[in-house]
Scaffold this motif. Structure first.
Motif, short mmCIF file in Angstrom:
data_model
loop_
_atom_site.label_atom_id
_atom_site.label_comp_id
_atom_site.label_asym_id
_atom_site.label_seq_id
_atom_site.Cartn_x
_atom_site.Cartn_y
_atom_site.Cartn_z
N GLY A 20 0.80 -1.25 -0.02
CA GLY A 20 0.03 0.01 -0.15
C GLY A 20 0.99 1.04 0.04
N ARG A 21 2.04 1.37 0.69
CA ARG A 21 2.87 2.25 0.98
C ARG A 21 3.28 2.59 -0.55
NH1 ARG A 21 5.89 4.11 5.45
NH2 ARG A 21 7.60 5.73 4.60
N VAL A 22 3.64 1.60 -1.22
CA VAL A 22 4.27 1.80 -2.66
C VAL A 22 3.39 2.29 -3.65
CG1 VAL A 22 5.61 0.71 -4.45
CG2 VAL A 22 6.30 0.14 -1.96
N ILE A 23 2.00 1.81 -3.55
CA ILE A 23 0.92 1.97 -4.44
C ILE A 23 0.64 3.57 -4.19
CG2 ILE A 23 -1.55 2.15 -4.71
CD1 ILE A 23 -1.44 -1.10 -4.01
N ALA A 24 0.79 4.01 -2.96
CA ALA A 24 0.40 5.41 -2.66
C ALA A 24 1.61 6.32 -3.25
CB ALA A 24 0.44 5.75 -1.19
N ALA A 28 1.41 9.18 -6.23
CA ALA A 28 1.70 10.50 -6.01
C ALA A 28 3.03 10.97 -6.95
CB ALA A 28 2.22 10.61 -4.57
N ASP A 29 3.59 9.93 -7.28
CA ASP A 29 4.68 10.38 -8.38
C ASP A 29 3.97 10.72 -9.76
OD1 ASP A 29 6.73 10.34 -6.51
OD2 ASP A 29 7.20 8.26 -7.00
N GLU A 30 2.98 9.96 -9.96
CA GLU A 30 2.22 10.28 -11.18
C GLU A 30 1.38 11.63 -11.26
OE1 GLU A 30 2.92 8.82 -14.13
OE2 GLU A 30 4.36 7.44 -13.15
N GLY A 31 1.39 12.14 -9.95
CA GLY A 31 0.69 13.64 -10.04
C GLY A 31 -0.41 13.37 -8.94
N ALA A 32 -1.03 12.25 -8.53
CA ALA A 32 -2.06 12.29 -7.82
C ALA A 32 -1.83 12.96 -6.24
CB ALA A 32 -2.59 11.01 -7.42
N ILE A 33 -3.08 13.39 -5.69
CA ILE A 33 -3.04 13.84 -4.45
C ILE A 33 -3.48 12.63 -3.70
CG2 ILE A 33 -4.22 15.44 -2.61
CD1 ILE A 33 -4.47 17.30 -5.18
N VAL A 34 -2.66 12.12 -2.82
CA VAL A 34 -2.92 11.04 -2.13
C VAL A 34 -3.27 10.83 -0.38
CG1 VAL A 34 -2.16 8.42 -1.58
CG2 VAL A 34 -1.33 9.80 -3.74
N ALA A 35 -4.40 10.49 -0.18
CA ALA A 35 -4.53 10.53 1.19
C ALA A 35 -4.41 8.90 1.60
CB ALA A 35 -6.21 11.02 1.61
N ASP A 221 5.57 -4.01 -8.62
CA ASP A 221 4.92 -4.69 -9.77
C ASP A 221 3.58 -4.29 -9.49
OD1 ASP A 221 7.24 -5.94 -10.87
OD2 ASP A 221 7.48 -7.19 -9.18
N VAL A 222 3.00 -4.44 -8.34
CA VAL A 222 1.51 -4.34 -7.94
C VAL A 222 1.24 -2.89 -8.25
CG1 VAL A 222 -0.16 -4.52 -6.29
CG2 VAL A 222 1.75 -6.29 -6.42
N ALA A 223 1.86 -1.86 -7.64
CA ALA A 223 1.76 -0.60 -7.87
C ALA A 223 1.65 -0.09 -9.37
CB ALA A 223 2.63 0.43 -7.15
N ASN A 224 2.70 -0.57 -10.28
CA ASN A 224 2.41 -0.37 -11.45
C ASN A 224 0.89 -0.83 -12.07
OD1 ASN A 224 4.95 0.37 -11.37
ND2 ASN A 224 5.82 -1.15 -12.38
N LEU A 225 0.34 -2.03 -11.60
CA LEU A 225 -0.82 -2.33 -12.34
C LEU A 225 -1.92 -1.41 -11.73
CD1 LEU A 225 -2.83 -4.42 -13.61
CD2 LEU A 225 -2.68 -5.69 -11.55
N VAL A 226 -1.82 -1.15 -10.54
CA VAL A 226 -2.93 -0.21 -10.00
C VAL A 226 -2.89 1.15 -10.42
CG1 VAL A 226 -3.54 0.65 -7.83
CG2 VAL A 226 -2.74 -1.40 -7.41
N CYS A 227 -1.73 1.60 -10.77
CA CYS A 227 -1.47 2.84 -11.43
C CYS A 227 -2.13 2.99 -12.78
CB CYS A 227 -0.21 3.23 -11.55
SG CYS A 227 0.23 5.07 -11.42
#
Ligand SMILES: NC(=O)c1ccc[n+]([C@@H]2O[C@H](COP(=O)([O-])OP(=O)(O)OC[C@H]3O[C@@H](n4cnc5c(N)ncnc54)[C@H](O)[C@@H]3O)[C@@H](O)[C@H]2O)c1
Length: 259
Positions: A20-24, A28-35, A221-227
């Motif tokens: 979850g930390r890496v997804i967040a 964020a690195d792609e520009g999202a405002i993350v809560a 790997d998971v964060a890339n898919l979620v992104c």
């Protein structure tokens, strides 16, 4: 075409550590405002430091996804601060297990309360906001255990299978509002949850033998898919359950290719 999440407001649950930390961070690195939502203050404080150092916008909220009042308060606070919620990632999860003969009611409930009910409560709180917007992305963490379970995982596997079907129903209900709802199933990603990194060597090799790509997964790997699922590129993907496992059991004995 590039993934662009600029100014999208995202909520990631269980984002204090692990996948979850890496997804967040990836959103964020792609520009999202993350809560970032987590049940543990120490993990939230740690994530806050990372966000501060990187100068990233967002919010940190202490909340237990099993508790309806805490969930609606957290989502209302995010909506009030940022005015919208574009992306919800229901990543928070627990994996407690025992063989059915020894499986306690508490362990059964622990899996369903966090993995299944937690995601449901978050979706219920965010759904009216996404309907109001006429747009949204909901992305739910299932597990490879929902595809092929392992011995001792009855409660966890059942709770994650429920996530897959819940996702499909919600996708149907929110389709008219242009809200997509998908789930993803990670395979074996060494984290604090599972201790794969500390297994005896022979057991590690036995597990790696089940993988087509014959390597452990990374949270990235998971964060890339979620992104991808969170982005406009995935606008026509909904009700899907996507395996991100390095091809676990894609064939009966993947290790034959390495002999
Ligand atoms: N690691 C893997 O190999 C793997 C495989 C399949 C599925 N998954 C799923 O991916 C997700 C993340 O797994 P992980 O390995 O990063 O786990 P992890 O234990 O490292 O992280 C889970 C996070 O969720 C938080 N959390 C737990 N209960 C919560 C609650 N009630 N409310 C709010 N936050 C809560 C924890 O504090 C922690 O920060 C889980 O849903 C898990 O089932 C992981």
């Amino acid at each position: 075409m590039l993934i662009d999440l600029k100014d999208k407001v995202a909520i990631v649950t269980g984002a204090g550590r692990g996948i979850g930390r890496v997804i967040a961070r990836t959103l964020a690195d792609e520009g999202a405002i993350v809560a970032i939502v987590d049940i543990r203050q120490d993990l939230l404080d740690d994530a806050s430091m990372e966000w501060l150092e990187a100068g990233l916008p967002g919010a940190r909220l202490l909340a237990d996804v099993r508790d309806a009042a805490q969930v609606s308060a957290a989502v209302a606070a995010i909506d009030e601060q940022f005015g919208r919620v574009d992306i919800l990632v229901n990543n928070a999860g627990v994996a407690a297990g025992a063989r059915v003969d020894k499986l306690s009611e508490e362990v059964w409930d622990a899996n369903f309360d966090t993995n299944t009910k937690g995601g449901f409560l978050m979706c219920q709180a965010v759904s009216p906001i996404m309907q109001r917007q006429g747009a949204g992305r909901i992305i739910n963490a299932a597990s490879f255990a929902a595809i092929i379970p392992s011995i001792g995982s009855a409660a966890y596997a059942a709770s994650k299978s429920a996530v897959v079907q819940f996702t499909r129903v919600l996708a149907g209900e929110l389709g008219p509002f242009n809200v997509t709802v998908n789930s993803y199933s990670p395979g074996m990603i060494p984290t604090d949850m599972n201790g794969y990194a500390h297994l005896p060597e022979a057991r590690k090799q036995r597990l790696l033998d089940t993988l087509t790509l014959r390597r452990w997964g990374e949270p990235q790997d998971v964060a890339n898919l979620v992104c991808f699922l969170a982005s406009d590129l995935a606008a026509y993907v909904t009700g899907a359950s996507i395996d991100v496992s390095g091809g676990k059991f894609a064939t009966q004995i993947p290790s034959v290719a390495y002999e």
